[in-house]
Design a protein around this motif. Structure first.
Motif, mmCIF file in Angstrom:
data_model
loop_
_atom_site.group_PDB
_atom_site.id
_atom_site.type_symbol
_atom_site.label_atom_id
_atom_site.label_comp_id
_atom_site.label_asym_id
_atom_site.label_seq_id
_atom_site.Cartn_x
_atom_site.Cartn_y
_atom_site.Cartn_z
ATOM 1 N N TRP A 134 0.824 -1.209 0.000
ATOM 2 C CA TRP A 134 0.000 0.000 0.000
ATOM 3 C C TRP A 134 0.859 1.260 0.000
ATOM 4 N N LEU A 135 1.986 1.225 0.693
ATOM 5 C CA LEU A 135 2.888 2.374 0.704
ATOM 6 C C LEU A 135 3.553 2.601 -0.651
ATOM 7 N N GLY A 136 3.439 1.623 -1.536
ATOM 8 C CA GLY A 136 3.953 1.805 -2.889
ATOM 9 C C GLY A 136 5.250 1.101 -3.178
ATOM 10 N N PHE A 137 5.594 0.087 -2.366
ATOM 11 C CA PHE A 137 6.869 -0.608 -2.555
ATOM 12 C C PHE A 137 6.636 -2.088 -2.853
ATOM 13 N N GLN A 138 7.604 -2.690 -3.518
ATOM 14 C CA GLN A 138 7.555 -4.108 -3.822
ATOM 15 C C GLN A 138 8.909 -4.720 -3.499
ATOM 16 N N TRP A 139 8.889 -5.784 -2.727
ATOM 17 C CA TRP A 139 10.130 -6.448 -2.336
ATOM 18 C C TRP A 139 10.696 -7.267 -3.495
ATOM 19 N N ALA A 140 11.987 -7.499 -3.438
ATOM 20 C CA ALA A 140 12.666 -8.290 -4.473
ATOM 21 C C ALA A 140 12.469 -9.771 -4.189
ATOM 22 N N GLY A 141 12.088 -10.517 -5.191
ATOM 23 C CA GLY A 141 11.927 -11.960 -5.032
ATOM 24 C C GLY A 141 10.746 -12.310 -4.141
ATOM 25 N N ASN A 142 10.820 -13.501 -3.563
ATOM 26 C CA ASN A 142 9.761 -13.973 -2.690
ATOM 27 C C ASN A 142 9.872 -13.351 -1.304
ATOM 28 N N VAL A 143 8.775 -13.382 -0.572
ATOM 29 C CA VAL A 143 8.834 -13.006 0.839
ATOM 30 C C VAL A 143 9.760 -13.992 1.546
ATOM 31 N N ARG A 144 10.632 -13.466 2.382
ATOM 32 C CA ARG A 144 11.581 -14.309 3.103
ATOM 33 C C ARG A 144 11.223 -14.369 4.588
ATOM 34 N N TYR A 145 11.659 -15.425 5.222
ATOM 35 C CA TYR A 145 11.436 -15.626 6.651
ATOM 36 C C TYR A 145 12.751 -16.038 7.292
ATOM 37 N N ALA A 146 12.991 -15.560 8.511
ATOM 38 C CA ALA A 146 14.160 -16.044 9.247
ATOM 39 C C ALA A 146 14.090 -17.551 9.406
ATOM 40 N N SER A 147 12.876 -18.074 9.499
ATOM 41 C CA SER A 147 12.709 -19.528 9.657
ATOM 42 C C SER A 147 13.181 -20.300 8.428
#
Length: 555
Positions: free
Chosen positions: A89-102
Motif C-alpha cells: 500500500w505504501l507503494g513498494f515491492q520487495w525483491a523476489g519472494n517473501v523471506r522468513y528467518a525460519s
C-alpha cells in the motif's frame, strides 16, 4: 556503473551508499525490511520502509521483505498478511519472494553446532533470575556461569537433547562464550538459542529450540547478500555482537549494520505492546481503528501513501533522537488531499430549509466542478424546493462577524442561489426544526450589480441526498507524550475522551451514493473524509474524517 540522480536531500545513509557504489565496494546494494510478525506496522515502521525500500529503489538495488519469525508464541499469520499489505500500500515491492528467518533455521542450527565445536558456545542451566544476577550491570562486570566450562562433547549432547525436546521451556539455553566482563552488556555471553515448545506458523512442530534475534539477524543478512543492514539506534549496542557472529562463522557475505534515529511522533504511542494492549482491552476498535498509529489505521482513516512517503522524506534521516510534531504529518496529508481529493458537500447536522417561492415539483440540475483547480469534471446537484443546511449555519442571535444565515439575512448556497431567512419553525421545546426561506432567481452563480452577499454555505437537496454516518476522529491521546507528562498519568489515562464523535443521520450530496471504499473527498467547509473500507455498504456510506481543513488542535 551509472548511479541514478536524485534531488532528495543527501542524508548520511544516502552518502554512504553513494560512496560504496562509487568506490566499487559494492556493484549493487541490497537492503532489507525485517519486521517481527507480532503486531501491525505503525508510523515508525513507515520511516524504515521508506528508507530501506527507497534507497534500494533510488540506487537500482534490491530490498528484501524478511519476517523475523523467531518467537512463534507471539506471531500470527494475520500480522504477516497485514504487513505485506501495508508495504504494498505504501507503494513498494520487495525483491523476489517473501523471506522468513525460519527459512534459515537449519543453517542457523548447524552454525550453532559449529560454535559449540569451536568452544565458542555452551549450554547453560541458569534460571533467568540467576542469569540476570550473573550478568552484572553497567558499573560491575558479570561473573562466569558455573556451566561455562562444560566440555564440547557435553555441550553437543545437551544441545542435541534440547533440540529433541527433552527439556522444558526455560530449563536451558545455548549461550555464546565471549566475555562476561565486556563493557558492552550484549557481549556478556548472550543467548543464542532458547527452548520453546510452540507451533510455528511456517515450520510447524519441527523445532522446539528457536534462535535469538541477535543470532538470526546478521546471519540472515549474510545469507541474503544484504550489503547495508539499516536499523534504528536501539540496535547500535548490538552491532558488536552482530559483527562477532559474522566473524566467527563461515558466512557467505559480510553485511554492515548502520543505525538511524527512530521516528518519535507526539500524541501517539508506537510500542507494539501498548498498541496491542489498546486493542486487547477494548480501548479502540481493533488494530485498524482510525485513531491508532498503525498503517492499517492510517489507510482506513484516509491517509494517502504519497503523503506518508512525503512525511518520511521531509522529517529526514539522522542519528539524533527528536520528537516530530503531529502537525507536520497532518500538513503533508492536507497538502496531498488538497491537490487530489474531489470536492463534495455533506451536511453533518441537518436543518431542513423550505424555499417558499420556489415552484413546487420543479427540479433543476446544477453542475459544480469536482475540483476548483484540476479538471476532474463536474458533478450534478439537483436543486428544488426543499434542502438541508447545517444547524450551525443559522443563528437567531449571532455573534459579531457572523456571516451565515440569520433572521432576515441572506447567504449564497454554494454553486446556487442567494436565499433569505424569513421564518424559523420551532417544536414544542423551542428547538428550530425548519427554516422558511425565499430565493432570488436572478442570483444563480452570480451577484447582481450593486448587491453583495458575503456568506456562502454548503447544502444538499432533501429528496435526493444520501443518508450517511460520519465519524469525526481526533488524536487518540490528549498529552504530547502519552507516557510521560507533568500529571504523571499512564498512557491509558491520557486517552482523549473526545477522540471519536459519531454523527448519524448526516446528509450527503447524491454523487456520493456510489462512492467506493477508500475514496477520499473534501467536504466543503468540513474537512477531508474517506469512505470507510470496513463498515460502508452500497448506498449506506460511512465517512471517516481524515483531517480538518486547517490545524485547529488546541485552539
Amino acid at each position: 556503473m551509472n548511479k541514478p540522480e536524485t534531488t532528495a536531500p543527501a542524508h548520511f545513509l544516502r552518502q554512504i551508499v553513494r560512496a560504496d557504489l562509487d568506490s566499487g565496494k559494492h556493484s549493487k546494494i541490497v537492503t532489507r525490511f525485517p519486521p517481527e510478525p507480532n503486531g501491525y506496522l505503525h508510523i515508525g515502521h513507515a520511516k524504515s520502509i521508506c528508507l530501506n525500500f527507497g534507497l534500494a529503489q533510488e540506487f537500482g538495488g534490491d530490498c528484501h521483505l524478511r519476517f523475523d519469525d523467531t518467537n512463534p508464541a507471539k506471531e500470527e499469520q494475520e500480522y504477516i498478511d497485514a504487513i505485506k499489505q501495508d508495504v504494498e500500500w505504501l507503494g513498494f515491492q520487495w525483491a523476489g519472494n517473501v523471506r522468513y528467518a525460519s527459512d534459515y533455521f537449519d543453517q542457523l542450527h548447524a552454525w550453532a553446532i559449529e560454535l559449540i565445536k569451536a568452544g565458542k558456545a555452551y549450554v547453560c542451566d541458569l534460571t533467568p533470575e540467576q542469569a540476570r544476577e550473573y550478568r552484572g550491570n553497567l558499573t560491575e562486570p558479570g561473573r562466569n556461569s558455573p556451566f561455562r566450562d562444560r566440555g564440547v562433547d557435553e555441550n553437543l549432547d545437551l544441545f542435541a537433547r534440547m533440540t529433541a525436546g527433552e527439556f522444558a521451556d526455560g530449563a536451558k539455553v545455548l549461550r555464546a562464550k565471549i566475555d562476561m566482563a565486556a563493557p558492552n552488556m550484549n557481549l556478556r555471553d548472550p543467548i543464542l538459542y532458547r527452548i520453546r515448545h510452540a507451533h510455528h506458523h511456517q515450520t510447524g512442530d519441527k523445532w522446539c529450540v528457536y534462535p535469538s534475534y541477535d543470532f538470526t539477524h546478521g546471519q540472515s543478512d549474510a545469507l541474503e547478500g544484504v550489503t547495508h543492514s539499516i536499523c534504528t539506534l536501539e540496535f547500535e549496542d548490538h552491532r558488536p555482537l552482530y559483527e562477532w557472529c559474522l566473524s566467527n562463522l563461515p558466512v557467505p557475505a559480510t553485511p554492515r549494520q548502520y543505525e538511524f534515529a527512530r521516528l518519535n511522533l507526539n500524541y501517539t504511542v508506537t510500542s507494539k505492546r501498548k498498541l496491542k494492549q489498546l486493542v486487547d482491552e477494548g480501548h479502540v476498535d481493533g488494530w485498524d481503528d482510525p485513531r491508532m498509529s498503525t498503517l492499517s489505521a492510517f489507510r482506513r482513516r484516509g491517509y494517502t501513501p504519497g503523503s506518508l512517503r512525503e512525511f518520511c522524506e521531509r522529517i529526514g534521516v539522522t542519528r539524533s533522537d527528536a520528537v516530530v510534531d503531529m502537525g507536520v504529518l497532518e500538513f503533508c496529508i492536507r497538502e496531498d488531499l488538497d491537490a487530489s481529493a474531489p470536492r463534495a458537500m455533506c451536511v453533518l447536522r441537518p436543518l431542513k430549509v423550505t424555499i417558499t417561492n420556489y415552484p413546487e415539483g420543479q427540479t433543476e440540475q446544477l453542475h459544480l466542478p469536482r475540483h476548483p483547480k484540476d479538471d476532474m469534471g463536474v458533478r450534478e446537484l439537483p436543486f428544488s424546493r426543499e434542502l438541508y443546511i447545517d444547524q450551525d449555519d443559522f443563528m437567531v442571535d449571532p455573534p459579531k462577524g457572523y456571516k451565515r444565515l440569520l433572521p432576515g439575512g441572506e447567504v449564497r448556497l454554494r454553486g446556487s442561489y442567494v436565499i433569505r431567512a424569513d421564518e424559523a419553525v420551532t417544536d414544542e421545546q423551542g428547538n428550530i426544526v425548519e427554516l422558511l426561506c425565499s430565493y432570488d432567481p436572478e442570483t444563480l452563480g452570480k451577484n447582481p450589480e450593486g448587491r453583495k452577499v458575503k456568506g456562502v454555505i454548503h447544502w444538499v437537496p432533501a429528496a435526493q441526498s444520501v443518508e450517511c454516518e460520519v465519524r469525526l476522529y481526533d488524536r487518540l491521546f490528549r498529552a504530547p507524550n502519552p507516557d510521560k507528562n507533568e500529571e504523571g498519568n499512564t498512557f491509558l489515562e491520557n486517552i482523549n475522551p473526545d477522540s471519536l464523535l459519531v454523527l448519524k443521520g448526516c446528509r450527503a450530496e447524491p454523487s456520493l451514493a456510489s462512492a467506493e471504499a477508500e475514496e477520499r473527498f473534501q467536504f466543503e467547509r468540513e474537512g477531508y473524509f474517506c469512505v470507510d473500507r470496513k463498515d460502508s455498504k452500497p448506498g449506506q456510506p460511512v465517512f471517516n474524517r481524515t483531517v480538518t481543513l486547517r490545524d485547529s488542535w488546541g485552539q
